[in-house]
Design a protein around this motif. Structure first.
Motif, PDB file in Angstrom:
ATOM      1  N   PHE A 147      -9.864   4.606  20.004  1.00  0.00           N
ATOM      2  CA  PHE A 147     -10.803   3.525  19.721  1.00  0.00           C
ATOM      3  C   PHE A 147     -11.446   2.903  20.958  1.00  0.00           C
ATOM      4  N   LEU A 148     -10.908   3.131  22.153  1.00  0.00           N
ATOM      5  CA  LEU A 148     -11.414   2.430  23.329  1.00  0.00           C
ATOM      6  C   LEU A 148     -11.944   3.369  24.402  1.00  0.00           C
ATOM      7  N   VAL A 149     -11.092   4.249  24.928  1.00  0.00           N
ATOM      8  CA  VAL A 149     -11.464   5.075  26.084  1.00  0.00           C
ATOM      9  C   VAL A 149     -10.939   6.487  25.880  1.00  0.00           C
ATOM     10  N   ARG A 150     -11.768   7.469  26.246  1.00  0.00           N
ATOM     11  CA  ARG A 150     -11.325   8.868  26.202  1.00  0.00           C
ATOM     12  C   ARG A 150     -11.588   9.531  27.542  1.00  0.00           C
ATOM     13  N   SER A 151     -10.822  10.557  27.798  1.00  0.00           N
ATOM     14  CA  SER A 151     -10.982  11.329  29.033  1.00  0.00           C
ATOM     15  C   SER A 151     -11.676  12.649  28.723  1.00  0.00           C
ATOM     16  N   PHE A 152     -12.611  13.046  29.581  1.00  0.00           N
ATOM     17  CA  PHE A 152     -13.285  14.339  29.465  1.00  0.00           C
ATOM     18  C   PHE A 152     -13.410  14.957  30.853  1.00  0.00           C
ATOM     19  N   TYR A 153     -13.586  16.264  30.881  1.00  0.00           N
ATOM     20  CA  TYR A 153     -13.968  16.905  32.139  1.00  0.00           C
ATOM     21  C   TYR A 153     -15.363  17.487  31.980  1.00  0.00           C
ATOM     22  N   ILE A 154     -16.042  17.693  33.108  1.00  0.00           N
ATOM     23  CA  ILE A 154     -17.416  18.186  33.097  1.00  0.00           C
ATOM     24  C   ILE A 154     -17.404  19.712  33.191  1.00  0.00           C
ATOM     25  N   PRO A 155     -17.851  20.425  32.142  1.00  0.00           N
ATOM     26  CA  PRO A 155     -17.755  21.884  32.136  1.00  0.00           C
ATOM     27  C   PRO A 155     -18.964  22.610  32.725  1.00  0.00           C
ATOM     28  N   SER A 156     -20.071  21.887  32.977  1.00  0.00           N
ATOM     29  CA  SER A 156     -21.284  22.569  33.446  1.00  0.00           C
ATOM     30  C   SER A 156     -21.970  21.749  34.529  1.00  0.00           C
ATOM     31  N   ALA A 157     -23.024  22.340  35.118  1.00  0.00           N
ATOM     32  CA  ALA A 157     -23.736  21.689  36.222  1.00  0.00           C
ATOM     33  C   ALA A 157     -24.972  20.929  35.758  1.00  0.00           C
ATOM     34  N   SER A 158     -25.082  20.630  34.467  1.00  0.00           N
ATOM     35  CA  SER A 158     -26.324  20.038  33.953  1.00  0.00           C
ATOM     36  C   SER A 158     -26.551  18.605  34.422  1.00  0.00           C
ATOM     37  N   MET A 159     -25.499  17.939  34.936  1.00  0.00           N
ATOM     38  CA  MET A 159     -25.649  16.551  35.398  1.00  0.00           C
ATOM     39  C   MET A 159     -25.476  16.410  36.908  1.00  0.00           C
ATOM     40  N   THR A 160     -25.475  17.527  37.631  1.00  0.00           N
ATOM     41  CA  THR A 160     -25.417  17.469  39.096  1.00  0.00           C
ATOM     42  C   THR A 160     -26.659  16.709  39.605  1.00  0.00           C
ATOM     43  N   GLN A 161     -26.567  15.818  40.583  1.00  0.00           N
ATOM     44  CA  GLN A 161     -25.478  15.426  41.427  1.00  0.00           C
ATOM     45  C   GLN A 161     -24.692  14.233  40.904  1.00  0.00           C
ATOM     46  N   THR A 162     -25.100  13.660  39.836  1.00  0.00           N
ATOM     47  CA  THR A 162     -24.377  12.511  39.291  1.00  0.00           C
ATOM     48  C   THR A 162     -22.957  12.896  38.930  1.00  0.00           C
ATOM     49  N   LEU A 163     -22.808  14.041  38.253  1.00  0.00           N
ATOM     50  CA  LEU A 163     -21.500  14.549  37.865  1.00  0.00           C
ATOM     51  C   LEU A 163     -21.419  16.023  38.234  1.00  0.00           C
ATOM     52  N   LEU A 164     -20.297  16.418  38.796  1.00  0.00           N
ATOM     53  CA  LEU A 164     -20.107  17.789  39.245  1.00  0.00           C
ATOM     54  C   LEU A 164     -19.158  18.521  38.302  1.00  0.00           C
ATOM     55  N   VAL A 165     -19.241  19.844  38.325  1.00  0.00           N
ATOM     56  CA  VAL A 165     -18.361  20.666  37.493  1.00  0.00           C
ATOM     57  C   VAL A 165     -16.894  20.324  37.795  1.00  0.00           C
ATOM     58  N   ASP A 166     -16.123  20.146  36.741  1.00  0.00           N
ATOM     59  CA  ASP A 166     -14.687  19.826  36.790  1.00  0.00           C
ATOM     60  C   ASP A 166     -14.377  18.381  37.156  1.00  0.00           C
ATOM     61  N   ASP A 167     -15.401  17.535  37.321  1.00  0.00           N
ATOM     62  CA  ASP A 167     -15.119  16.098  37.430  1.00  0.00           C
ATOM     63  C   ASP A 167     -14.393  15.640  36.169  1.00  0.00           C
ATOM     64  N   ARG A 168     -13.458  14.724  36.343  1.00  0.00           N
ATOM     65  CA  ARG A 168     -12.811  14.061  35.209  1.00  0.00           C
ATOM     66  C   ARG A 168     -13.445  12.686  35.046  1.00  0.00           C
ATOM     67  N   ILE A 169     -13.765  12.349  33.821  1.00  0.00           N
ATOM     68  CA  ILE A 169     -14.450  11.075  33.575  1.00  0.00           C
ATOM     69  C   ILE A 169     -13.767  10.313  32.441  1.00  0.00           C
ATOM     70  N   LEU A 170     -13.991   9.008  32.417  1.00  0.00           N
ATOM     71  CA  LEU A 170     -13.573   8.188  31.283  1.00  0.00           C
ATOM     72  C   LEU A 170     -14.814   7.770  30.505  1.00  0.00           C
ATOM     73  N   VAL A 171     -14.680   7.755  29.199  1.00  0.00           N
ATOM     74  CA  VAL A 171     -15.796   7.431  28.306  1.00  0.00           C
ATOM     75  C   VAL A 171     -15.442   6.194  27.493  1.00  0.00           C
ATOM     76  N   ASP A 172     -16.289   5.196  27.574  1.00  0.00           N
ATOM     77  CA  ASP A 172     -16.128   3.934  26.855  1.00  0.00           C
ATOM     78  C   ASP A 172     -16.632   4.123  25.426  1.00  0.00           C
ATOM     79  N   GLU A 173     -15.712   4.024  24.469  1.00  0.00           N
ATOM     80  CA  GLU A 173     -16.082   4.246  23.071  1.00  0.00           C
ATOM     81  C   GLU A 173     -16.455   2.969  22.335  1.00  0.00           C
TER      82      GLU A 173
END
Length: 252
Positions: free
Chosen positions: A49-75
């Motif tokens: 209900f609050l926060v989830r963890s994801f990793y970045i599988p592709s380069a579509s958001m480079t340079q903001t996010l890099l492949v294999d970055d771990r991120i938290l998502v505010d739900e």
């Protein structure tokens, strides 16, 4: 009589001394199990209900996010506060955006470990089933590509995306992929920061959803990079890029 009574007391003493340590260990183990169960339950509720963890599988958001970055998502915040242009969001495939995933044979032990870790947000086995992009158009927005300078316009206002676009040296704008859309209610128009290497809304105009992402598909807003440690920090939504965009009803 006093001698017999003393002997009876001596015979019962080992039972008491043996029993106490056993009861103590049982109480300790019980407390540990209760603590672990409560911790798992709290982590599960937070992840759900609050926060989830994801990793970045592709380069579509480079340079903001890099492949294999771990991120938290505010739900929770987007559910109550809505979204803004510039927000980076994770969403489920609206249909036809992702290629079919091949079945991978894994041992029950690996599956079980992933399941337990995912409950507490330490693993994200379903990251490959989600996408992450930046919101460019909100419901009602008229989004067009491109003007003479190669810029996207939102409600007639050109936006300077240079603060987050990933462009080769010497290039001032992404390769143009023409579109002219008005975002339906309860949907979003999303593009990747690595614009020349992102299969985003532009490339799904022929899909049933016409490239739009239903808000019901959005898991939440990515807000923090947690791994690797040298990239730890908040994700910049670059809201200032969209500061001059008029509301849809006042757009020219």
């Amino acid at each position: 009589m006093s001698s017999d009574h003393a002997g009876h007391a001596d015979d019962s003493a080992p039972e008491l001394s043996d029993g106490k340590p056993r009861r103590g260990w049982l109480i300790f183990l019980r407390d540990v199990v209760v603590i672990v169960v409560i911790a798992l339950l709290v982590s599960f509720l937070v992840k759900t209900f609050l926060v989830r963890s994801f990793y970045i599988p592709s380069a579509s958001m480079t340079q903001t996010l890099l492949v294999d970055d771990r991120i938290l998502v505010d739900e929770i915040t987007p559910r109550f506060g809505g979204y803004e242009r510039g927000d980076v969001v994770v969403f489920r495939d609206p249909g036809g955006w992702l290629p079919p995933s091949p079945e991978v044979s894994r041992s029950p032990l690996v599956d079980g470990t992933d399941w337990v870790l995912s409950l507490v947000g330490l693993a994200a086995p379903d990251s490959d089933e989600h996408l992450i992009k930046r919101i460019i158009g909100l419901p009602g927005d008229h989004v067009v590509c491109c003007n003479a300078l190669g810029q996207v316009t939102v409600n007639g206002q050109p936006i300077d995306e240079s603060p987050y676009l990933n462009l080769p040296a010497g290039k001032t704008a992404p390769s143009p992929v023409p579109f002219d859309v008005t975002v339906p209610e309860t949907s979003l128009w999303v593009l990747g920061d690595n614009r020349d290497n992102s299969q985003d809304s532009r490339f799904h105009l022929d899909q049933p959803g016409a490239g739009f992402v239903p808000m019901d598909n959005v898991v939440g807003r990515a807000f923090l990079i947690t791994w690797p440690f040298d990239r730890f920090g908040l994700i910049d939504f670059r809201h200032s890029v969209f500061a001059g965009v008029p509301a849809p009803e006042s757009a020219p």
